[in-house]
Design an enzyme around this catalytic site. Structure first.
Site, mmCIF file in Angstrom:
data_model
loop_
_atom_site.group_PDB
_atom_site.id
_atom_site.type_symbol
_atom_site.label_atom_id
_atom_site.label_comp_id
_atom_site.label_asym_id
_atom_site.label_seq_id
_atom_site.Cartn_x
_atom_site.Cartn_y
_atom_site.Cartn_z
ATOM 1 N N ASP A 179 87.154 86.610 46.576
ATOM 2 C CA ASP A 179 88.557 86.586 46.168
ATOM 3 C C ASP A 179 89.273 87.894 46.468
ATOM 4 O OD1 ASP A 179 87.144 88.050 44.262
ATOM 5 O OD2 ASP A 179 87.411 86.582 42.671
ATOM 6 N N ASP A 196 85.867 84.663 30.176
ATOM 7 C CA ASP A 196 86.308 83.275 29.932
ATOM 8 C C ASP A 196 85.446 82.268 30.700
ATOM 9 O OD1 ASP A 196 87.157 83.639 32.535
ATOM 10 O OD2 ASP A 196 89.281 83.262 32.145
ATOM 11 N N HIS A 212 84.721 82.278 33.913
ATOM 12 C CA HIS A 212 85.091 81.977 35.308
ATOM 13 C C HIS A 212 84.071 82.513 36.311
ATOM 14 C CE1 HIS A 212 87.707 85.903 35.667
ATOM 15 N NE2 HIS A 212 86.474 86.141 36.009
ATOM 16 N N GLU A 260 89.644 80.010 37.089
ATOM 17 C CA GLU A 260 89.910 80.137 35.660
ATOM 18 C C GLU A 260 89.662 78.801 34.946
ATOM 19 O OE1 GLU A 260 90.027 83.019 34.893
ATOM 20 O OE2 GLU A 260 91.752 84.180 35.569
#
Ligand code: PGA
Length: 260
Positions: free
Chosen positions: A67, A136, A138, A143
């Site tokens: 990313d 979280d 991910h 997400e």
């Protein structure tokens, strides 16, 4: 998923680096999926050490990063281009033309994402993918609620991720809101996956990813469906795993297991 728990971050990083080196030794022109963030730094240091001291050769390697932030020029201190150059690429012998990192500044994100997917395919697919995990749950910037069959695309970051990453910027307002990221579906096509996590802040996400239901709310949980995913954790990151004793037992019994 195989879960391997080490006492320290250094030991965990060494073990994961050895797994990457094993892939490279078996296939010198392997395609490696790279991750950024604080977690994989130890693996990169270890691979650099193996390169400089042990002759681990990257001259035929191709890489694809997961990313990149949208809007940061490649020279920006917090861009993943810069991160990878500083922490890994400038210290090993990967030919620059073999390095792929999503562009955070393309004029056409949709076309760029399609090209990135196509490049992965043209290079024969990813042999080993290194991953961190967000608090979280991910993987890459997929997400919560990301499709588990998503492909490389533009993504809006969750507030939790912006909060987590604010520590790298001078203020929270400077953290980019968008990123370009490989999808969960893209990641799942890697032949081998190494998920790394260290520190107590990751303990809940690790437990949910490994022992919870497969859900887009914890995109790392998709790895339960992968045939060759290994989770490398240190003690604090392993602290919420219910089956922890069993994972240790498996590792202890591994050397005696029948081989054929
Ligand atoms: P970190 O990030 O390694 O900096 O904790 C992990 C991630 O968000 O994937």
């Amino acid at each position: 998923m195989e879960v391997i728990i080490h006492q320290t971050y250094a030991e965990m990083s060494r073990a994961a680096a050895e797994a990457v080196a094993d892939v490279l030794n078996a296939k010198p022109n392997a395609v490696i999926g790279m991750a950024t963030g604080s977690t994989p730094l130890g693996v990169y240091q270890e691979l650099v050490r193996m390169h400089k001291g042990g002759g681990l050769d990257f001259s035929q390697v191709t890489t694809f990063n997961l990313d990149e932030y949208v809007g940061l020029p490649t020279t920006h201190e917090q861009s993943y281009h810069r991160f990878m150059h500083e922490n890994f690429f400038r210290q090993v012998n990967i030919p620059p033309q073999n390095v792929h990192i999503p562009s955070g500044t393309t004029s056409n994100y949709r076309a760029f994402c399609a090209w990135y997917e196509q490049r992965i395919e043209e290079c024969g697919g990813i042999d080993v993918q290194i991953l961190g995990i967000g608090s979280d749950g991910h993987i890459a910037f997929n997400e919560p609620a990301s499709s588990l069959s998503s492909r490389t695309r533009l993504k809006t970051l969750a507030k939790q991720t912006i909060d987590d990453n604010a520590r790298f910027f001078s203020s929270r307002d400077e953290v980019p809101v968008y990123a370009i990221t490989m999808g969960v579906g893209t990641i799942m096509e890697a032949r081998k996956i190494l998920l790394l996590a260290n520190g107590a802040k990751k303990a809940e996400a690790v437990a949910a990813a490994v022992e919870g239901p497969v859900t887009s709310m914890i995109t790392a949980s998709a790895l339960q469906m992968h045939p060759d995913a290994t989770v490398y954790v240190d003690e604090p990151a392993a602290s919420k795993l219910k089956m922890r004793e069993y994972y240790d037992w498996i590792q202890k019994k591994k050397p005696d297991a029948p081989r054929v």
